[in-house]
Write an enzyme that holds these catalytic residues in place. Structure first.
Site, PDB file in Angstrom:
ATOM      1  N   PRO A 216      41.521  30.049  52.920  1.00 17.37           N
ATOM      2  CG  PRO A 216      41.186  32.119  53.913  1.00 17.37           C
ATOM      3  CD  PRO A 216      42.177  31.332  53.147  1.00 17.37           C
ATOM      4  CG  HIS A 438      45.642  56.036  35.094  1.00 16.85           C
ATOM      5  ND1 HIS A 438      46.446  56.580  36.063  1.00 16.85           N
ATOM      6  CD2 HIS A 438      45.443  54.744  35.470  1.00 16.85           C
ATOM      7  CE1 HIS A 438      46.716  55.672  36.978  1.00 16.85           C
ATOM      8  NE2 HIS A 438      46.116  54.531  36.649  1.00 16.85           N
ATOM      9  CD  GLU A 439      42.439  52.414  34.158  1.00 22.56           C
ATOM     10  OE1 GLU A 439      43.018  51.318  33.972  1.00 22.56           O
ATOM     11  OE2 GLU A 439      42.341  52.932  35.287  1.00 22.56           O
ATOM     12  CG  HIS A 442      47.440  50.781  33.993  1.00 23.95           C
ATOM     13  ND1 HIS A 442      48.585  50.715  34.744  1.00 23.95           N
ATOM     14  CD2 HIS A 442      46.533  51.442  34.767  1.00 23.95           C
ATOM     15  CE1 HIS A 442      48.381  51.312  35.917  1.00 23.95           C
ATOM     16  NE2 HIS A 442      47.141  51.777  35.946  1.00 23.95           N
ATOM     17  CG  ASP A 515      48.029  52.086  39.448  1.00 26.42           C
ATOM     18  OD1 ASP A 515      47.324  51.097  39.696  1.00 26.42           O
ATOM     19  OD2 ASP A 515      47.730  52.961  38.610  1.00 26.42           O
TER      20      ASP A 515
HETATM   21  P1  ADP Z   1      36.862  26.471  54.062  1.00 29.02           P
HETATM   22  O1  ADP Z   1      36.337  25.692  55.202  1.00 29.02           O
HETATM   23  O2  ADP Z   1      38.054  25.861  53.403  1.00 29.02           O
HETATM   24  O3  ADP Z   1      37.111  27.915  54.376  1.00 29.02           O
HETATM   25  P2  ADP Z   1      34.298  25.869  53.004  1.00 29.02           P
HETATM   26  O4  ADP Z   1      34.352  24.390  53.008  1.00 29.02           O
HETATM   27  O5  ADP Z   1      33.555  26.488  54.121  1.00 29.02           O
HETATM   28  O6  ADP Z   1      35.746  26.488  52.933  1.00 29.02           O
HETATM   29  O7  ADP Z   1      33.717  26.337  51.608  1.00 29.02           O
HETATM   30  C1  ADP Z   1      32.694  27.280  51.503  1.00 29.02           C
HETATM   31  C2  ADP Z   1      31.790  26.952  50.345  1.00 29.02           C
HETATM   32  O8  ADP Z   1      32.474  27.080  49.109  1.00 29.02           O
HETATM   33  C3  ADP Z   1      31.288  25.533  50.379  1.00 29.02           C
HETATM   34  O9  ADP Z   1      30.129  25.440  51.122  1.00 29.02           O
HETATM   35  C4  ADP Z   1      31.053  25.231  48.912  1.00 29.02           C
HETATM   36  O10 ADP Z   1      29.802  25.711  48.493  1.00 29.02           O
HETATM   37  C5  ADP Z   1      32.111  26.039  48.219  1.00 29.02           C
HETATM   38  N1  ADP Z   1      33.307  25.228  47.944  1.00 29.02           N
HETATM   39  C6  ADP Z   1      34.526  25.444  48.455  1.00 29.02           C
HETATM   40  N2  ADP Z   1      35.407  24.553  47.976  1.00 29.02           N
HETATM   41  C7  ADP Z   1      34.730  23.742  47.158  1.00 29.02           C
HETATM   42  C8  ADP Z   1      35.091  22.608  46.376  1.00 29.02           C
HETATM   43  N3  ADP Z   1      36.339  22.146  46.344  1.00 29.02           N
HETATM   44  N4  ADP Z   1      34.123  22.010  45.644  1.00 29.02           N
HETATM   45  C9  ADP Z   1      32.873  22.472  45.674  1.00 29.02           C
HETATM   46  N5  ADP Z   1      32.467  23.526  46.392  1.00 29.02           N
HETATM   47  C10 ADP Z   1      33.374  24.167  47.128  1.00 29.02           C
HETATM   48 ZN    ZN Z   2      46.136  52.655  37.566  1.00 21.18          ZN
END
Ligand code: ADP
Ligand code: ZN
Ligand code: MG
Length: 645
Positions: A216, A438-439, A442, A515
């Protein structure tokens, strides 16, 4: 930001007349009239109590009376002083049954009668018969209209409302960066659309379908728009989930409509987003009742349409999905989506290019180095980077700066990775101390482990949903493979926080649960997915199901209970050994742990060269190298034993 014209031109169906609504209003009016009319035209008379009426009768004053079931009108004649006789009319309401009334009236010589039949009666009768069914139909019509699309079940084939033609998209290839291979493959499609005759005269068939696959936010939708924009052709877009409807058959009708429209506007691009919603393998386990049937019909219609039109009409179908593995194989057959273009997460150079695209309209200060930002954002997809630039600009605006500085970008990255800073979440002294050790735990272990990159920052300022403190480790380069010692190192680093708590406080807090979860998951994958266990060997016990979406469950291959037991034992062994090493390292560097944690408590944030110099002092215990190499520890493990008892 790229210029995206999102003006969706909606092709509306002719509006269905909303007869239901006006009918209902008319009926209500008529009904009201029915009630109002009699009292409107009936005379308004002074009301008299029934007992007074009887008394007046017995006194011989009443002249005439009209006895109705629920109303008695009577008149009294009286003489005015100047000798004129006037008649006054009164009304009273009789008590339910007064059987004596006629006798009393007769005795007093009153002229009485029943009222004449009601003049308006027939309207009431008519309405009482006609109105109920009319009201019923009125309400029915009203409801159907409100559901939208008129009597939807009857006009299935005409539901064109959801199909969008966006005209020209205004997006061009330069707006899409960092996916050069995909772009190169798609250049060809643009050429098909522009110069179709070049190919058809040679007898070549233009491909009908292109499938864009990738995680995505990598720019699949954007690429499809860019193709349309480059070729200067109309862009039809619809999402796979929009095809799936309540009524079986509606999705199929939409597909038919879509292609009908597209063919009229050829050459053009039909873009089907989220194809997986529609094109899931048929015949698998059914979804909810009816859903499968509908999807299957819609999918069949799509396949039919794709086969049905001539390849050279100039309609090119582009579909996008992030789950190619669930697609029906029939979709990928030659003549359908036979071209597959992978749109993957960008590498470092790609990220820099994408940042450049999105920074075009943003004022950057001189200290901003997009290359450095690209290095610091491994795993970010295009959409994340677009978001990053915007966040940085917002931060700069909040500070009333003239331009966006590097610090804004760094803060924006941290926001995206770890969430918003939450200084309002106040920790008490003990909690703050626990978080600090803790940090630092790590950080010290992370600094000694191979391949994980530099520790850049330690902070005890709460952030995001759950983090009370955090340690940021930045890889120096993009990594595509992890070697086994790096995985072991990662597990030990994850356990470093908890180990520090054990050593310093002798007891542990709940802060390490995340973790521990991650460490255990990683150990399990080490064995079941990567086949890195000596005992179990390179056998895959899990099936990879999600190629592009992480974080989905990996159901295990069916295995015998004995092997399952063995896997569990191995997972525990790996985690235990990593835990032991983490404790061992922190014991060896006890002083460093103490000093660094105290400084962190004072300053809240440690970063940069100061932090790096500190962490360079960390010393490796003897057994570390042997463990990194083999994953094993020498037989006697005095340290772990002594701590845990
Ligand atoms: P997908 O359809 O792969 O989930 P989108 O095309 O909807 O992703 O991307 C969402 C937004 O992220 C686009 O509108 C653009 O602003 C930005 N974006 C994503 N990939 C690129 C890319 N390769 N170059 C420039 N902008 C990008
Ligand atoms: Zn931690
Ligand atoms: Mg998309």
């Amino acid at each position: 930001m790229p210029v995206e014209t999102n003006k969706k031109r909606q092709i509306k169906p002719p509006r269905v007349r909303q007869f239901g609504g006006s009918l209902l209003i008319l009926l209500t009016l008529l009904l009201l009239l029915n009630f109002i009319v009699p009292s409107f035209f009936g005379p308004r008379l002074p009301q008299v109590p029934y007992s007074d009426f009887i008394a007046q009768v017995q006194a011989g004053k009443v002249d005439k009376a009209i006895i109705g079931g629920d109303r008695i009108q009577y008149s009294i004649k009286s003489e005015t002083p100047d000798g004129k006789v006037v008649e006054q009319v009164f009304a009273t309401t009789p008590i339910a049954i007064d059987l004596d009334l006629p006798r009393i009236l007769r005795d007093n010589k009153v002229e009485f009668a029943a009222p004449p039949p009601d003049q308006n009666g027939w309207i009431g009768t008519l309405l009482s018969w006609v109105a109920p069914p009319l009201i019923f139909f009125g309400i029915w019509g009203f409801l159907i209209n409100r559901q939208g699309g008129g009597p939807a079940a009857l006009t299935v084939g005409k539901s064109k409302a959801r199909i969008y033609s966006e005209g020209s998209t205004g997006v061009k290839f330069p707006d899409v960066a960092g996916v050069d291979e995909a772009k190169a493959e798609l250049e060809e499609i643009v050429d098909f659309l522009k110069n179709a005759s070049k190919y058809t005269t040679l007898g070549a068939k233009i491909p009908k379908g292109v499938l864009l696959v990738g995680p995505p936010g990598t720019g699949k939708t954007l690429l499809a728009k860019a193709i349309a924009g480059e070729a200067g052709v109309p862009f039809f877009s619809i999402s796979g989930s929009e095809f799936i409807e309540l009524f079986v058959g509606v999705g199929a009708a939409r597909v038919r409509d879509l292609f009908e429209q597209a063919k009229q506007q050829a050459p053009c691009i039909v873009f089907i987003d989220e194809l997986d919603a529609l094109g899931k393998s048929r015949g698998g386990a059914g979804g909810f009742v009816g859903g499968n049937d509908e999807r299957e019909q819609t999918l069949n219609q799509l396949l039919t349409e794709m086969d049905g039109f001539d390849a050279n009409t100039g309609v090119i179908i582009i579909a996008a999905t992030n789950r190619p593995e669930v697609l029906d194989p029939a979709l990928r057959r030659p003549g359908r989506f036979d071209r597959q273009v992978v749109v993957d997460r960008p590498d470092k150079i790609g990220r820099e290019a994408i940042l450049k695209v999105h920074a075009r309209n943003v004022k950057l200060a001189d200290d901003v180095d997009l290359g450095v930002i690209a290095v610091r954002t491994p795993g970010f997809a295009g959409a994340d980077l677009a978001n990053l630039v915007n966040e940085a600009a917002l931060l700069a605006a909040r500070q009333n700066r003239q331009a966006v500085v590097m610090a804004d970008f760094n803060e924006a990255i941290e926001r995206l990775v770890a969430g918003l800073e939450k200084r309002s979440r106040v920790l008490n002294e003990t909690e703050k101390k626990t978080v600090a050790y803790h940090e630092v735990g790590h950080a010290i272990i992370g600094a000694l482990m191979p391949g994980a990159g530099k520790v850049e920052k330690i902070s005890v300022v709460p952030r995001g949903v759950g983090a009370l403190g955090y340690t940021i480790q930045m890889p120096e380069e993009d990594r595509f493979l992890m070697v086994e010692d790096e995985i072991r190192g990662r597990i030990a680093t994850l356990l470093g926080g908890r180990s520090a708590e054990e050593i310093v406080f002798g007891k542990v807090s709940t802060g390490a649960s995340d973790d521990i979860q991650k460490a255990t998951d990683l150990a399990e994958r080490y064995i079941t997915l990567y086949g890195m266990s000596d005992k179990l060997g390179p056998v895959a016990f899990e099936k990879i199901q999600q190629q592009f979406l992480e974080g989905y469950g990996n159901p295990r291959r069916s295995i015998s209970p004995k092997v399952a037991e063995e896997i569990d034992r191995e997972v525990k062994q790996i985690v235990d050994n990593a835990h032991h090493i983490a404790l061992s390292i922190l014991q060896t560097n006890r002083d460093l742990l103490e000093e660094t944690a105290q400084e962190l408590l004072q300053k809240e944030i440690l970063e940069g060269s100061q932090l790096r110099e500190r962490l360079q002092q960390a010393k490796a215990p003897e057994e570390l190298n042997e463990w990194l190499r083999s994953g094993k520890l020498s037989e006697d493990q005095p340290l772990l034993q002594s701590i845990l008892n």
